[in-house]
Motif scaffolding. Structure first.
Motif, PDB file in Angstrom:
ATOM      1  N   UNK A   1      95.015 -42.950 -77.137  1.00 21.33           N
ATOM      2  CA  UNK A   1      94.494 -44.258 -76.731  1.00 21.33           C
ATOM      3  C   UNK A   1      93.680 -44.134 -75.440  1.00 21.33           C
ATOM      4  N   UNK A   2      94.174 -43.342 -74.515  1.00 14.27           N
ATOM      5  CA  UNK A   2      93.439 -43.104 -73.268  1.00 14.27           C
ATOM      6  C   UNK A   2      92.100 -42.434 -73.571  1.00 14.27           C
ATOM      7  N   UNK A   3      92.121 -41.429 -74.454  1.00 13.71           N
ATOM      8  CA  UNK A   3      90.891 -40.746 -74.835  1.00 13.71           C
ATOM      9  C   UNK A   3      89.907 -41.671 -75.533  1.00 13.71           C
ATOM     10  N   UNK A   4      90.432 -42.558 -76.382  1.00 16.79           N
ATOM     11  CA  UNK A   4      89.565 -43.493 -77.110  1.00 16.79           C
ATOM     12  C   UNK A   4      88.963 -44.528 -76.167  1.00 16.79           C
ATOM     13  N   UNK A   5      89.731 -44.993 -75.182  1.00 13.20           N
ATOM     14  CA  UNK A   5      89.178 -45.910 -74.183  1.00 13.20           C
ATOM     15  C   UNK A   5      88.061 -45.227 -73.398  1.00 13.20           C
ATOM     16  N   UNK A   6      88.257 -43.958 -73.064  1.00 15.45           N
ATOM     17  CA  UNK A   6      87.245 -43.171 -72.368  1.00 15.45           C
ATOM     18  C   UNK A   6      85.985 -43.072 -73.240  1.00 15.45           C
ATOM     19  N   UNK A   7      86.184 -42.803 -74.540  1.00 20.62           N
ATOM     20  CA  UNK A   7      85.057 -42.735 -75.480  1.00 20.62           C
ATOM     21  C   UNK A   7      84.304 -44.061 -75.529  1.00 20.62           C
ATOM     22  N   UNK A   8      85.057 -45.173 -75.654  1.00 20.11           N
ATOM     23  CA  UNK A   8      84.405 -46.485 -75.759  1.00 20.11           C
ATOM     24  C   UNK A   8      83.683 -46.857 -74.464  1.00 20.11           C
ATOM     25  N   UNK A   9      84.222 -46.432 -73.317  1.00 19.50           N
ATOM     26  CA  UNK A   9      83.523 -46.652 -72.049  1.00 19.50           C
ATOM     27  C   UNK A   9      82.187 -45.914 -72.054  1.00 19.50           C
ATOM     28  N   UNK A  10      82.205 -44.657 -72.529  1.00 18.36           N
ATOM     29  CA  UNK A  10      80.973 -43.876 -72.613  1.00 18.36           C
ATOM     30  C   UNK A  10      79.977 -44.489 -73.580  1.00 18.36           C
ATOM     31  N   UNK A  11      80.491 -44.978 -74.714  1.00 19.52           N
ATOM     32  CA  UNK A  11      79.636 -45.623 -75.714  1.00 19.52           C
ATOM     33  C   UNK A  11      78.988 -46.883 -75.140  1.00 19.52           C
ATOM     34  N   UNK A  12      79.773 -47.692 -74.444  1.00 20.94           N
ATOM     35  CA  UNK A  12      79.265 -48.929 -73.837  1.00 20.94           C
ATOM     36  C   UNK A  12      78.148 -48.629 -72.851  1.00 20.94           C
ATOM     37  N   UNK A  13      78.355 -47.612 -72.002  1.00 19.21           N
ATOM     38  CA  UNK A  13      77.339 -47.236 -71.016  1.00 19.21           C
ATOM     39  C   UNK A  13      76.081 -46.712 -71.708  1.00 19.21           C
ATOM     40  N   UNK A  14      76.270 -45.893 -72.756  1.00 14.40           N
ATOM     41  CA  UNK A  14      75.142 -45.338 -73.503  1.00 14.40           C
ATOM     42  C   UNK A  14      74.305 -46.449 -74.141  1.00 14.40           C
ATOM     43  N   UNK A  15      74.988 -47.409 -74.777  1.00 12.26           N
ATOM     44  CA  UNK A  15      74.263 -48.483 -75.463  1.00 12.26           C
ATOM     45  C   UNK A  15      73.508 -49.367 -74.483  1.00 12.26           C
ATOM     46  N   UNK A  16      73.991 -49.467 -73.259  1.00 12.59           N
ATOM     47  CA  UNK A  16      73.319 -50.287 -72.250  1.00 12.59           C
ATOM     48  C   UNK A  16      71.981 -49.684 -71.841  1.00 12.59           C
ATOM     49  N   UNK A  17      71.844 -48.356 -72.009  1.00 10.03           N
ATOM     50  CA  UNK A  17      70.613 -47.690 -71.585  1.00 10.03           C
ATOM     51  C   UNK A  17      69.774 -47.219 -72.762  1.00 10.03           C
ATOM     52  N   UNK A  18      70.333 -47.214 -73.967  1.00  5.15           N
ATOM     53  CA  UNK A  18      69.626 -46.671 -75.139  1.00  5.15           C
ATOM     54  C   UNK A  18      68.523 -47.594 -75.617  1.00  5.15           C
TER      55      UNK A  18
END
Length: 138
Positions: free
Chosen positions: A121-138
Motif C-alpha cells: 500500500x505504501x508503494x502504491x501510494x508512492x506510485x500514485x503520487x508519481x503518476x499525479x505529478x507526471x500527469x500534471x506536467x505531461x
C-alpha cells in the motif's frame, strides 16, 4: 468470491483524461518516467509480460517482472508481479473511470500478510503520487 488475505484499495481522481492515464500505465517510456523505473519493457495484452528495474531512493536497483491477466483499454488493467519464493504472481488491479477531462483510478491488491499489505500500500501510494505529478506536467 474473495480470496483470503489482506486487501487494500486506493482511490484517487486524476487531473487527466482516461486515455492519458492509460498510456501512463501501458507505454514503457511513460511508465519509466513517473514510476522511477529503468529498462522498462511492456506488452500490455492478456498473456503479455512486463519487466523493469525500479530505482528506489538511495540508488538501490530492484529488477521486477510479471504479466498481464486482464487488459481492457482505458478501463481495467490486471497485472501480476513475480515474487521470489512464491508460486503465483501477486496481482494488482487498476480500474479507470472517465470523468470528463479527469479520471478516477482505483488500485487494489490482496497480499498474504498484513506486513506485505502495508508495504504494498505504501508503494502504491508512492506510485500514485508519481503518476499525479507526471500527469500534471505531461
Amino acid at each position: 468470491m474473495s480470496t483470503p488475505g489482506f486487501e487494500y484499495t486506493l482511490t484517487r481522481t486524476l487531473d487527466a483524461p482516461v486515455d492519458k492515464v492509460w498510456a501512463a500505465w501501458t507505454v514503457a517510456d511513460n511508465y519509466g518516467t513517473w514510476a522511477s523505473a529503468e529498462e522498462v519493457v511492456m506488452d500490455a495484452r492478456p498473456g503479455g509480460t512486463w519487466s523493469s528495474v525500479m530505482v528506489i531512493p538511495g540508488g538501490a536497483r530492484i529488477p521486477l517482472s510479471g504479466g498481464y491477466t486482464e487488459v481492457v483499454k482505458n478501463k481495467r488493467l490486471v497485472m501480476g508481479m513475480n515474487v521470489p519464493g512464491r508460486d503465483e504472481p501477486v496481482l494488482m488491479t487498476i480500474d479507470l473511470a472517465a470523468d470528463g477531462e479527469r479520471t478516477q483510478i482505483v488500485l487494489s491488491q490482496t497480499c498474504d500478510t498484513a506486513e506485505e499489505r502495508d508495504q504494498a500500500e505504501q508503494g502504491s501510494n508512492f506510485l500514485l503520487d508519481g503518476l499525479t505529478a507526471y500527469l500534471a506536467t505531461a
